[in-house]
Design an enzyme around this catalytic site. Sequence first.
Site, PDB file in Angstrom:
ATOM      1  N   LYS A  54       1.277  -1.290  -0.095  1.00 60.28           N
ATOM      2  CA  LYS A  54      -0.034  -0.258  -0.045  1.00 60.28           C
ATOM      3  C   LYS A  54       1.070   0.846   0.442  1.00 60.28           C
ATOM      4  O   LYS A  54       1.143   2.443  -0.777  1.00 60.28           O
ATOM      5  CB  LYS A  54      -0.926  -0.132   1.866  1.00 60.28           C
ATOM      6  CG  LYS A  54      -2.082  -1.038   1.182  1.00 60.28           C
ATOM      7  CD  LYS A  54      -2.864  -1.026   2.416  1.00 60.28           C
ATOM      8  CE  LYS A  54      -4.024  -2.602   2.684  1.00 60.28           C
ATOM      9  NZ  LYS A  54      -4.341  -2.715   3.567  1.00 60.28           N
ATOM     10  N   GLN A  98      -4.210  -0.988   9.291  1.00 58.85           N
ATOM     11  CA  GLN A  98      -4.163  -2.569   8.864  1.00 58.85           C
ATOM     12  C   GLN A  98      -4.594  -3.241  10.097  1.00 58.85           C
ATOM     13  O   GLN A  98      -4.297  -3.672  10.923  1.00 58.85           O
ATOM     14  CB  GLN A  98      -3.049  -2.573   8.793  1.00 58.85           C
ATOM     15  CG  GLN A  98      -2.672  -4.210   8.187  1.00 58.85           C
ATOM     16  CD  GLN A  98      -2.995  -4.359   7.340  1.00 58.85           C
ATOM     17  OE1 GLN A  98      -2.996  -3.023   6.069  1.00 58.85           O
ATOM     18  NE2 GLN A  98      -3.811  -5.462   6.539  1.00 58.85           N
ATOM     19  N   ASP A 121     -10.726   3.576   3.903  1.00 57.89           N
ATOM     20  CA  ASP A 121     -11.115   1.646   3.896  1.00 57.89           C
ATOM     21  C   ASP A 121     -12.481   0.959   3.514  1.00 57.89           C
ATOM     22  O   ASP A 121     -13.487   0.599   3.343  1.00 57.89           O
ATOM     23  CB  ASP A 121     -10.400   0.450   4.404  1.00 57.89           C
ATOM     24  CG  ASP A 121      -9.424   0.270   4.686  1.00 57.89           C
ATOM     25  OD1 ASP A 121      -9.689  -0.020   2.916  1.00 57.89           O
ATOM     26  OD2 ASP A 121      -8.862  -0.250   5.760  1.00 57.89           O
TER      27      ASP A 121
END
Length: 286
Positions: A54, A98, A121
């Site tokens: 990422k 994460q 997200d």
Amino acid sequence: MTAQVIDGKAVARQVREDVAKGVEQLVAGGGTAPGLATVLIGDDPASEVYVRNKRRSCVAAGMQDLHRHLPGDVGQAEAAALIDELAADPAVSGILLQLPTPAHLDSESLLARIPAEKDVDGLTTANAGLLAQGRSGLRPCTPSGVMALLDQYDVPLQGVEAVVVGRSVLVGKPMAQLLLERHATVTICHSRTRDLAEVCRRADVLVVAAGIPGLVGPDAVKPGATVIDVGIHRGEEGLHGDVDTAAVAEVAGLVTPVPGGVGPMTIAMLLANTLIAAKAQQGRSD
Ligand code: ADP
């Protein structure tokens, strides 16, 4: 019949190039390059790989990599304080926590501290609520990646039968809502569905996100259907998905491979979300 195979890598590359152009335009117009704060807690090797990818993609798109790493034994209060700091920092356009976080932490309450406008997200309750109500907001990356693939391959959605296998918060539920938003007739299947194959056979568009290797075979596919496989499993012969792709390709019209289908889209959509977030925060939404 042998299905056409969707090239997720190519579509993802295109999305990333478009995002990079968008970043250039934002900066050229006097704005600030978007900043993505990936937050990794602990040293889980798989999570490290995901976060590294990422960060690399973010830099390649011209964004600022504002990565933060906390030790695996960090306390809840300290982790919360980091999220709050990032939430208040104007250089941070997007925050990505994460998952999974170490077991002693309450990840849901950490996620809840991410402001909706920085939730790249698309996982916060606020963004899930906006999606459920059909209002604009940041959408979860994997299902929006699936939508981008369907659009790139001109798969009709209005009025068609769409079946989603899986009802997770991360994929199944938002997937169904995005398809509904585009006027598909949507059915959601899950572990208690009585006859999975029979329901799946109705689908013009079948999206499988159950996390069970090889769950969907050719008996569950209508001839000519589009079959999107969100599953990723590491087996002895490399990666494979929830769909028995080789057999299904004999029946379906269009299929995603694993790897190289939905997978590459997830990071691409994360970058797209980060650009959207940055533009909104800088008052440059178009
Ligand atoms: P993902 O992250 O891909 O969404 P999860 O493992 O979080 O996957 O969730 C799996 C989902 O798959 C659950 O929502 C569950 O309802 C669904 N599921 C599990 N087993 C089956 C099954 N046998 N048939 C259909 N759906 C299933």
